[in-house]
Enzyme design. Sequence first.
Site, PDB file in Angstrom:
ATOM      1  N   HIS A  64     -30.328  79.386  -6.101  1.00  8.43           N
ATOM      2  CA  HIS A  64     -30.097  78.471  -7.186  1.00  8.43           C
ATOM      3  C   HIS A  64     -29.720  79.222  -8.469  1.00  8.43           C
ATOM      4  O   HIS A  64     -30.322  80.086  -8.782  1.00  8.43           O
ATOM      5  CB  HIS A  64     -31.483  77.886  -7.485  1.00  8.43           C
ATOM      6  CG  HIS A  64     -31.198  76.744  -8.673  1.00  8.43           C
ATOM      7  ND1 HIS A  64     -30.779  75.553  -8.470  1.00  8.43           N
ATOM      8  CD2 HIS A  64     -31.789  77.015  -9.804  1.00  8.43           C
ATOM      9  CE1 HIS A  64     -30.792  74.896  -9.655  1.00  8.43           C
ATOM     10  NE2 HIS A  64     -31.527  75.759 -10.627  1.00  8.43           N
ATOM     11  N   CYS A 119     -25.457  73.295  -6.771  1.00  8.00           N
ATOM     12  CA  CYS A 119     -25.896  73.949  -8.215  1.00  8.00           C
ATOM     13  C   CYS A 119     -24.971  75.164  -8.347  1.00  8.00           C
ATOM     14  O   CYS A 119     -24.707  75.603  -9.609  1.00  8.00           O
ATOM     15  CB  CYS A 119     -27.399  74.636  -8.370  1.00  8.00           C
ATOM     16  SG  CYS A 119     -27.793  75.685  -7.050  1.00  8.00           S
TER      17      CYS A 119
END
Length: 108
Positions: free
Chosen positions: A25, A96
């Site tokens: 992430h 992301c």
Amino acid sequence: YDLSHGWARILSPILLCRRIELAPHTSIIIFGKEFFWGGSIQRMNHEEFCEQYGSRPVEVIELGYSDIDQSLFNDFILSISSRYTSKQYDILNNNCNNFSEECAGFLL
């Protein structure tokens, strides 16, 4: 950040027949806030993010200095927000990492 909290390294050889070290992430930290895509574009203090999600960065990469001011960056975030909604999410093509890359490209 490792979204799997270490489980990708353990389970990936069994599930995928190859080792994946983490489920990444990414986010951008600028103007004292961490900007990230989590269903929508969000921002919060870095420490709040770590506490709320129970994770610390695996790696932090300094990208350098930006001449973009906070007002212009906020306008940019507004202009791209329709591309980063929960309906637009695609694990391979719009995630992301794509958000962080687009922000970094704008800032640099």
